[in-house]
Write an enzyme that holds these catalytic residues in place. Structure first.
Site, PDB file in Angstrom:
ATOM      1  N   CYS A 101     -22.527 -10.391   1.867  1.00  0.00           N
ATOM      2  CA  CYS A 101     -23.619 -10.795   1.695  1.00  0.00           C
ATOM      3  C   CYS A 101     -24.748  -9.796   1.430  1.00  0.00           C
ATOM      4  CB  CYS A 101     -24.052 -11.346   3.263  1.00  0.00           C
ATOM      5  SG  CYS A 101     -25.357 -12.721   3.321  1.00  0.00           S
TER       6      CYS A 101
ATOM      7  N   THR B 239       0.882  -1.122   0.040  1.00  0.00           N
ATOM      8  CA  THR B 239       0.027  -0.086  -0.035  1.00  0.00           C
ATOM      9  C   THR B 239       0.710   0.931   0.010  1.00  0.00           C
ATOM     10  OG1 THR B 239      -1.891  -0.939   1.186  1.00  0.00           O
ATOM     11  CG2 THR B 239      -1.678   1.136   1.461  1.00  0.00           C
TER      12      THR B 239
ATOM     13  N   SER C 113       4.870  -6.854  -1.973  1.00  0.00           N
ATOM     14  CA  SER C 113       4.915  -6.950  -0.718  1.00  0.00           C
ATOM     15  C   SER C 113       5.160  -8.476  -0.235  1.00  0.00           C
ATOM     16  CB  SER C 113       3.188  -7.083  -0.498  1.00  0.00           C
ATOM     17  OG  SER C 113       2.751  -7.264   0.899  1.00  0.00           O
TER      18      SER C 113
ATOM     19  N   THR D 271      13.770   4.152  10.089  1.00  0.00           N
ATOM     20  CA  THR D 271      14.823   2.968  10.430  1.00  0.00           C
ATOM     21  C   THR D 271      13.787   1.815   9.641  1.00  0.00           C
ATOM     22  OG1 THR D 271      15.291   4.004  12.592  1.00  0.00           O
ATOM     23  CG2 THR D 271      15.695   1.780  12.425  1.00  0.00           C
TER      24      THR D 271
ATOM     25  N   GLN E 176       0.261  -9.122  -6.365  1.00  0.00           N
ATOM     26  CA  GLN E 176      -0.170 -10.546  -6.333  1.00  0.00           C
ATOM     27  C   GLN E 176       0.495 -11.156  -7.710  1.00  0.00           C
ATOM     28  OE1 GLN E 176      -2.292 -11.920  -4.380  1.00  0.00           O
ATOM     29  NE2 GLN E 176      -3.147 -10.391  -3.546  1.00  0.00           N
TER      30      GLN E 176
END
Lengths: 384, 393
Positions: free
Chosen positions: A326, A69, A201, A239, A178
Site C-alpha cells: 500500500c 533460495t 522448490s 543430513t 515457478q
C-alpha cells in the site's frame, strides 16, 4: 478457507503428505550403513528418481537442498566463481526472485559487474540479451523460466541460442521454481536441455516447505557453499531431510504423470478470466504476457489498493497475494516496477495463483468477493 | 549457597504517611511477575528494600532480569546472604569468589553497615573481606579508584548480604499508584513510548486501537497487540480495545473537506476514547503526539483535537524530538515492532495537503455534515476487547 496463493506455497498434495507421514517412521540417518539407515537412503533415492523423471534428467543430476533460495545461491555463487576466466560480467533481470538479485548484489560487492536485461512490458528483451552477450565478457546468465508476478515465460531455448550465437562462454542458470511442471508440456525438458543448472522448490508443486533441489548438468562440477559430512556427493552437506524429500518425490511424480493437474489449472484460470470480465468489467485490468504459465495471473482492481483487497478477501476467508504494498514503507515490488505497468496498476495489483486442488466453485466465490471489494475504491469529496 | 535478589526502591522512600500504600502496590506487582516464573519465591520488605528468596527450582538470575522491568524499582542486585557474623561473612565471600570475580583483574570492597550494632566498622569489614578475596582468587589486585568489580557487603537488620553491584531498574512509581489512563495506541513509534512514559509514573494503562478493515489488516492489528505486550511487560495486563472506524472514514471522505480529514478523524478517535475511558474508570487520555511532528500535530491542530473532549489529554512526548522518542522506543523493546511495514488506520486516506492551521469553528461546521453521535455509538458498539499479558508473564 479458499486458497489462491499457491505460488507462495501451494496446497499440499494429500498423497505427498502420506509419503511424508510414512517417511517420518524411517527416522534413521540415511548415511548410516545399518538396515534402518539403508531404508531411509532408499526413500531419498526413490524420491530423487521421481524428481529426475519429472524434470526429464538423470538421477545423478539432482541435488537436494533446503529450498529454492539455497539452490539459487549455490548455483550462482559457485558458477560465477568457477567461470571467472570467461569474464566478470553476470547477467540477470530485475524481475527475478530476491534469492537471485540479492546473490547478484553479493557478487557485485566482490567485484563482479551485474547487467540487468530489461523486462519492460513484462517480457524479457532478447535483443538486449544478445547484444550484452556479444559486447560483454559474461561468465554467468541467470534468468527465471516463469515469473512469479506476471507468469511470463522466458524461453530457455532462445537464451541458450543467444549464448551460443554470441560465442559466449557464459554458464546458464535458471530459477525454475515457478516454471517446474507449470510451463507448457512442450517445454518440460527445456531446463535440462538448455541450462547448466536449474533450481526447484517442493512446496510450489504440492510438496512440503524446507526442501528444494538443484539440477546440475552432467559433467559440470560445482563447489559447495555448505561444508560438512559430504552428503549429496559433497555438493550439499547436512543430513538429508528424508520427510521433505519423500513428499517432494511424490508431489513431482503426481504432478508430471497426472495430466489432469495441468488441465485443471488451465481450466480454473480460464473460468477466472471469463467470470472476472463478466462481473468486474472495466473495473479489472489484466496483464497477460504472450507466453505465460497458467498457474498464476496478475489482476488489478482499479482504485482498490492491493493490500485493501487482500485484507478484505482475507476477512472473507480467501487468500491471495497482494503483489504490491500500500505504501512505500513496505518496500516496492521490484519485479512489477521493472515491468513498467505503472504505479496505478501496481498499487492495486493482486496475484491469483491456482492449484489442481482448487475448485471451480471457489473461483466463482473469489470473483464475487473481488466485486464486493470494489466497494473499497478510494473515493474523495473533491468539493474542497 | 542460595542466591537472593534485592530490589531497591527510590522515590517511594520520600513518601510520608502513605508510603505503605506504595510499598504494597510495588509488592503486588513484584508478586504477580514472580507468580508466572517457574519455582517458588518468597518476598520480604525490610529497610526500604524488597528481598526475594527462591526455592530449589527458582532461577534467581531470570527473576532478577524480570525485576528490571518493574516500575518503582531503581536497582536490582543479585547476591548471597548469610548469618550476620564476621566469620560467616568471610566464609561466604570465599565460597562465592569465583562467581563474583570471574576473570576480573582488580576489585575493591564496599561495606554498608545498616545495623550499627555490628561489632566491626565498615573499614574493618572491607579489610577482612578484601583479604579473603586476595587469598582465594589468583591474579587479582585491589584498585580503589577504578576496580573491575566492586564487592558490596551489606550488614542488614536480619542478615548480611553480599553482592557485586546492582543493575539499573525501570525507576518510576509502582503500577496503579497513580490512577488509570486510556492510551490511544497505533502501530507507530510514538504512542507506545507515550504509554510507557505515563505508565512509569504509576499509571495503569488501558489501550484503544483504531483500525480500518479492510484498509488495514490482521497483520496491523497483531503489530499493535505486540506493542501492547511490550507495555504490559512493564505494567502488567493491558486491556486493548479495537474499534473499527471504517464507517467513520467513509462518511468523512464522502461528505467533508479532504484537507480536514485527519483532524476530523482524530476528533472522532478522541470522543470514542473518552467514552471508553469513562466506562473503564480512566481519568485521562494519553497520546503520542509531539508538537509539529506532522500536520495534525501543529499547535492549532492539537487545540482542535483537545476541544473534542473534556477529559485531560496527557502527551508525554510533546516536547521530544523524534530521535529522542526513538531512543526510548529502542530501550523498551518497541522499535523493531513499530517499524514493521503494516499500515495503521491513519495512512490510507491521508490528504495530500492537510490544513495546518485549522480552527475549531470550521471543524464543527464540517461535523454538521455527518451524524457524529450516531457514528461514535455504532463504532463503540462493535468494539472488541483483548487481554494482553506481558512477555514476562
Amino acid at each position: 478457507m479458499i486458497y489462491f496463493d499457491n505460488s507462495a506455497s501451494a496446497i499440499p498434495n494429500p498423497m505427498a503428505l502420506e509419503s511424508a507421514a510414512e517417511a517420518m517412521k524411517h527416522f534413521a540417518n540415511p548415511s548410516s550403513p545399518h538396515f534402518a539407515g539403508l531404508e531411509a537412503r532408499g526413500m531419498v533415492e526413490e524420491a530423487r528418481k521421481k524428481a529426475a523423471a519429472a524434470l526429464v534428467c538423470s538421477q545423478t543430476e539432482i541435488f537436494f537442498t533446503s529450498s529454492g533460495t539455497e539452490a539459487n545461491n549455490m548455483a550462482i555463487l559457485s558458477m560465477a566463481d568457477k567461470n571467472k576466466r570467461a569474464g566478470n560480467v553476470i547477467v540477470t533481470s530485475h524481475a527475478e526472485h530476491p534469492s537471485v538479485t540479492e546473490t547478484f548484489k553479493a557478487l557485485e560487492a566482490k567485484g563482479y559487474k551485474a547487467v540487468f536485461i530489461p523486462v519492460e512490458g513484462g517480457e524479457l528483451d532478447y535483443d538486449f540479451l544478445e547484444k550484452t552477450l556479444k559486447s560483454e565478457k559474461v561468465c554467468l546468465v541467470s534468468l527465471m523460466q516463469a515469473n512469479n508476478q506476471n507468469a511470463a515465460i522466458t524461453d530457455l531455448k532462445e537464451v541458450r541460442e543467444a549464448i551460443t550465437a554470441a560465442g559466449s562462454n557464459a554458464l546458464f542458470h535458471s530459477d525454475i521454481v515457478q516454471g517446474f511442471l507449470k510451463v507448457p508440456e512442450s517445454m518440460t525438458d527445456y531446463a535440462v536441455r538448455y541450462c547448466d543448472t536449474a533450481s526447484l522448490s517442493a512446496h510450489k508443486i504440492g510438496g512440503l516447505k524446507g526442501i528444494g533441489a538443484l539440477f546440475v548438468r552432467k559433467g559440470l562440477k560445482l563447489s559447495p557453499i555448505i561444508f560438512g559430512g559430504g552428503q549429496e556427493t559433497g555438493l550439499r552437506s547436512g543430513t538429508e531431510n528424508v520427510v521433505g524429500i519423500a513428499a517432494f518425490g511424490t508431489a513431482a511424480r503426481l504432478f508430471s504423470a497426472d495430466k489432469s493437474y495441468r488441465a485443471k489449472i488451465t481450466r480454473l484460470r480460464e473460468i477466472f478470466i471469463e467470470k472476472s470480465k463478466d462481473l468486474l468489467g472495466e473495473a479489472a485490468d489484466f496483464k497477460i504476457p504472450k507466453s505465460h504459465i497458467d498457474a498464476l495471473i496478475n489482476i488489478s482492481l482499479k482504485n482498490v489498493k492491493s493490500e485493501v483487497a487482500m485484507n478484505y478477501l482475507s476477512s472473507k476467508g480467501i487468500c491471495v497475494s497482494s503483489s504490491s504494498a500500500c505504501s512505500s514503507k513496505a518496500g516496492e515490488n521490484t519485479a512489477l516496477a521493472a515491468f513498467g505497468y505503472g504505479d496505478e496498476y501496481n498499487s492495486s495489483s493482486l496475484r491469483i495463483s491456482f492449484s489442481p486442488f482448487n475448485t471451480e466453485e471457489e473461483v466463482e466465490i473469489l470473483v464475487r468477493e473481488l466485486k464486493n471489494a470494489l466497494a473499497f475504491r478510494i473515493k474523495r469529496n473533491k468539493a474542497k | 549457597m542460595k542466591y537472593i535478589v534485592v530490589l531497591k526502591y527510590g522515590e517511594i522512600v520520600l513518601k510520608g504517611l502513605n508510603r505503605g500504600r506504595f510499598e504494597l502496590l510495588l509488592m503486588k506487582r513484584v508478586r504477580s511477575v514472580l507468580k508466572k516464573l517457574p519455582g517458588k519465591y518468597e518476598l520480604h520488605n525490610s529497610q526500604s528494600t524488597l528481598i526475594i528468596r527462591g526455592d530449589g527450582d527458582a532461577d534467581m538470575r531470570n527473576a532478577a532480569e524480570k525485576m528490571q522491568k518493574v516500575f518503582g524499582v531503581v536497582s536490582v542486585c543479585i547476591g548471597v546472604e548469610c548469618e550476620k557474623d564476621m566469620e560467616a561473612v568471610t566464609r561466604t565471600v570465599r565460597e562465592n569468589a569465583a562467581e563474583f570475580f570471574a576473570g576480573a583483574k582488580t576489585f575493591k570492597c564496599v561495606a554498608k553497615r545498616g545495623d550499627k550494632a555490628f561489632p566491626f566498622i565498615s573499614p574493618q569489614i572491607c579489610d577482612i573481606c578484601g583479604g579473603a578475596v586476595l587469598e582465594t582468587v589468583g591474579n587479582i589486585k585491589v584498585d580503589v579508584n577504578n576496580p573491575e568489580v566492586i564487592l558490596y557487603i551489606e550488614i542488614r537488620d536480619g542478615c548480611a548480604f553480599i553482592h557485586a553491584g546492582g543493575a539499573k531498574g525501570a525507576g518510576g512509581m509502582p503500577t496503579g499508584s497513580n490512577g488509570r489512563g486510556m492510551l490511544l495506541i497505533s502501530g507507530g513509534i510514538d504512542s507506545p513510548v507515550a504509554g510507557y512514559m505515563t505508565a512509569k509514573r504509576g499509571v495503569q494503562i488501558d489501550a484503544v486501537y483504531f483500525e480500518t478493515p479492510p484498509y488495514t489488516g490482521e497483520a496491523a492489528r497483531e503489530k499493535v497487540e505486540s506493542l501492547a505486550r511490550v507495555l504490559a511487560t512493564y505494567t502488567g495486563t493491558v486491556y486493548l480495545s479495537c474499534i473499527s472506524v471504517t464507517e467513520i472514514q467513509h462518511a468523512i471522505a464522502e461528505k467533508c473537506s479532504e484537507r480536514l480529514f485527519t483532524l476530523l478523524l482524530r476528533r472522532f478517535m478522541m470522543r470514542i476514547a473518552e467514552k471508553l475511558a469513562v466506562n473503564v474508570g480512566c481519568s485521562a487520555l494519553i497520546t503520542g503526539e509531539s508538537i509539529g511532528q506532522v500536520a495534525s500535530q501543529t499547535m492549532e491542530a492539537l487545540c482542535c483535537t483537545d476541544n473534542a473532549v473534556s477529559m485531560p489529554v496527557f502527551r508525554p512526548c510533546i516536547g521530544l524530538d523524534k530521535e529522542e522518542i526513538v531512543t526510548i522506543s529502542r530501550r523498551i523493546g518497541a522499535f523493531d515492532i513499530s517499524t514493521l511495514p503494516y499500515e495503521d488506520c491513519c495512512a490510507v486516506f491521508t490528504p495530500k495537503h492537510p490544513k495546518l492551521t485549522p480552527t475549531i469553528a470550521e471543524l464543527e461546521e464540517e461535523e454538521k455534515k455527518i451524524n457524529v453521535d450516531e457514528l461514535v455509538e455504532r463504532a463503540l458498539a462493535a468494539r472488541t476487547v483483548k487481554r494482553i499479558d506481558g512477555n514476562n508473564e
